[in-house]
Scaffold this motif. Sequence first.
Motif, short mmCIF file in Angstrom:
data_model
loop_
_atom_site.label_atom_id
_atom_site.label_comp_id
_atom_site.label_asym_id
_atom_site.label_seq_id
_atom_site.Cartn_x
_atom_site.Cartn_y
_atom_site.Cartn_z
N VAL A 133 0.86 -1.20 0.00
CA VAL A 133 0.00 0.00 0.00
C VAL A 133 0.89 1.24 0.00
O VAL A 133 2.08 1.17 0.33
N PRO A 134 0.33 2.43 -0.36
CA PRO A 134 1.12 3.66 -0.28
C PRO A 134 1.60 3.89 1.15
O PRO A 134 0.90 3.58 2.12
N ALA A 135 2.79 4.39 1.30
CA ALA A 135 3.40 4.56 2.62
C ALA A 135 2.57 5.46 3.53
O ALA A 135 2.57 5.28 4.75
N ALA A 136 1.83 6.41 2.94
CA ALA A 136 1.06 7.35 3.75
C ALA A 136 -0.36 6.88 4.03
O ALA A 136 -1.13 7.60 4.68
N MET A 137 -0.75 5.70 3.57
CA MET A 137 -2.13 5.22 3.76
C MET A 137 -2.42 4.96 5.24
O MET A 137 -1.64 4.29 5.92
N PRO A 138 -3.54 5.46 5.75
CA PRO A 138 -3.92 5.20 7.14
C PRO A 138 -4.16 3.71 7.39
O PRO A 138 -4.56 2.97 6.48
N VAL A 139 -3.92 3.26 8.62
CA VAL A 139 -4.09 1.85 8.97
C VAL A 139 -5.52 1.40 8.73
O VAL A 139 -5.77 0.30 8.22
N GLY A 140 -6.49 2.25 9.08
CA GLY A 140 -7.89 1.88 8.91
C GLY A 140 -8.24 1.60 7.45
O GLY A 140 -8.98 0.66 7.15
N GLN A 141 -7.71 2.39 6.54
CA GLN A 141 -8.00 2.20 5.11
C GLN A 141 -7.36 0.91 4.61
O GLN A 141 -7.98 0.16 3.83
N ALA A 142 -6.14 0.61 5.05
CA ALA A 142 -5.48 -0.63 4.66
C ALA A 142 -6.26 -1.83 5.20
O ALA A 142 -6.38 -2.87 4.53
N HIS A 143 -6.80 -1.67 6.42
CA HIS A 143 -7.58 -2.76 7.01
C HIS A 143 -8.85 -3.03 6.21
O HIS A 143 -9.26 -4.18 6.03
N ASP A 144 -9.47 -1.97 5.71
CA ASP A 144 -10.68 -2.13 4.89
C ASP A 144 -10.37 -2.93 3.61
O ASP A 144 -11.17 -3.77 3.18
N ILE A 145 -9.22 -2.65 3.02
CA ILE A 145 -8.83 -3.38 1.81
C ILE A 145 -8.63 -4.86 2.14
O ILE A 145 -9.05 -5.74 1.40
N CYS A 146 -8.00 -5.12 3.28
CA CYS A 146 -7.78 -6.51 3.70
C CYS A 146 -9.11 -7.25 3.88
O CYS A 146 -9.26 -8.40 3.46
N ASP A 147 -10.07 -6.58 4.53
CA ASP A 147 -11.38 -7.20 4.73
C ASP A 147 -12.03 -7.53 3.39
O ASP A 147 -12.62 -8.61 3.22
N ARG A 148 -11.92 -6.60 2.44
CA ARG A 148 -12.52 -6.81 1.13
C ARG A 148 -11.86 -7.98 0.41
O ARG A 148 -12.54 -8.81 -0.22
N LEU A 149 -10.55 -8.08 0.52
CA LEU A 149 -9.83 -9.18 -0.13
C LEU A 149 -10.16 -10.53 0.52
O LEU A 149 -10.34 -11.54 -0.17
N GLU A 150 -10.28 -10.54 1.85
CA GLU A 150 -10.63 -11.78 2.53
C GLU A 150 -12.00 -12.29 2.10
O GLU A 150 -12.19 -13.49 1.84
N ASP A 151 -12.96 -11.38 2.00
CA ASP A 151 -14.32 -11.78 1.56
C ASP A 151 -14.28 -12.32 0.13
O ASP A 151 -14.96 -13.32 -0.18
N ALA A 152 -13.49 -11.69 -0.73
CA ALA A 152 -13.41 -12.12 -2.13
C ALA A 152 -12.77 -13.50 -2.26
O ALA A 152 -13.20 -14.35 -3.04
N ILE A 153 -11.71 -13.72 -1.47
CA ILE A 153 -11.03 -15.02 -1.52
C ILE A 153 -11.93 -16.12 -0.98
O ILE A 153 -12.00 -17.22 -1.55
N ARG A 154 -12.64 -15.84 0.11
CA ARG A 154 -13.52 -16.86 0.68
C ARG A 154 -14.73 -17.15 -0.22
O ARG A 154 -15.36 -18.19 -0.09
N ALA A 155 -15.02 -16.23 -1.12
CA ALA A 155 -16.10 -16.48 -2.08
C ALA A 155 -15.72 -17.58 -3.06
O ALA A 155 -16.58 -18.32 -3.55
N VAL A 156 -14.41 -17.69 -3.37
CA VAL A 156 -13.94 -18.74 -4.29
C VAL A 156 -13.32 -19.92 -3.55
O VAL A 156 -13.17 -21.00 -4.11
N GLN A 157 -12.95 -19.71 -2.28
CA GLN A 157 -12.40 -20.77 -1.43
C GLN A 157 -13.11 -20.70 -0.07
O GLN A 157 -12.58 -20.14 0.89
N ILE A 176 -2.70 -11.81 5.85
CA ILE A 176 -2.23 -10.74 4.95
C ILE A 176 -1.25 -9.86 5.71
O ILE A 176 -1.56 -9.33 6.78
N HIS A 177 -0.07 -9.70 5.13
CA HIS A 177 0.95 -8.84 5.71
C HIS A 177 0.95 -7.52 4.92
O HIS A 177 1.27 -7.50 3.73
N VAL A 178 0.56 -6.44 5.58
CA VAL A 178 0.51 -5.13 4.92
C VAL A 178 1.87 -4.46 5.05
O VAL A 178 2.45 -4.41 6.14
N GLU A 179 2.36 -3.94 3.92
CA GLU A 179 3.68 -3.28 3.95
C GLU A 179 3.68 -2.07 3.03
O GLU A 179 2.92 -2.00 2.05
#
Length: 305
Positions: free
Chosen positions: A253-277, A284-287
């Motif tokens: 993620v961009p270095a200046a991205m707030p933690v809360g926004q990065a967490h929202d992306i992670c939640d969205r990705l987890e839901d998408a992955i569980r939809a197919v698995q 997820i390791h955010v860096e």
Amino acid sequence: MADTDGNTVKRLALWGIPLAFGVMGLKLIAWWVTGSVALLSDGLESSVNVVAAIVAFAAITYAAKPADKTHPFGHHKAEYLSAVLEGVLIVVAALLIVMEAVPAVMAPASMEAPVMGLVINFAAGVINAVWAYVLIRAGRRYRSPALAADGQHILSDVVTSIGVLIGLVLAIATGYAVLDPLLAILVALNILYQGWKVIAHSVDGLMDHAVEPGEAEAIQAAIAANGAGSLGVHDLKTRRAGSATFVDFHLVVPAAMPVGQAHDICDRLEDAIRAVQPGAQIAIHVEPETEKAHGVRVRIERVGS
């Protein structure tokens, strides 16, 4: 694995025990009325089915236990241990058959009441064929290695029964009694091959095998389509442990991205992955974008691109 799926798998494994006893009983009756070494070999393999069914039920029950302090990732691999043991039991059955068949080759004996024995053995084979289909289908649907291994073993038993029936018909028609023990030895060789396949597949599972290529592509597509706001994904890894799927990767993620926004992306990705698995366990390791990337990479689709 969902609770309802887990209950279905355990119920099927439990039903396998009385069915295995019933089929073994029929085959031993067929041997008793004929004295055929080939039918005895078929019955010995079915005795292994009984032990395997009990072991499979115990392993599936244990594998369904939730994660705890000493097993934080769950108990899923217990099913692979069950499948390995089943493969070993198959090999033992083959060796027992050879021990019975070799002396009979030296002193072949004619069969008694062959028609009745063949009819009884045929009935047992039909039951096995239907049950093998049910177990293999359920094993694939619910990703249960123990059920799938049990089904494959029973299917090999069906193939054995077919070979025995054909061979004994030939022995009766030609009058060559030696065909009976020779056929038993061929059955043993086939059983050895099936046992090796079961063991090899199970050991592969114990070594944390990645998901199938089609599943990996679906996971990557889900990440690419739902990672808006991030800069990409790298070091994507997957592994399968029994019915459980594990997915982990690094999210850039961009270095200046707030933690809360990065967490929202992670939640969205987890839901998408569980939809197919379904039921996948995801880490997820955010860096920040300044970190070096390694391993499998996934480019994130840009909105409007």
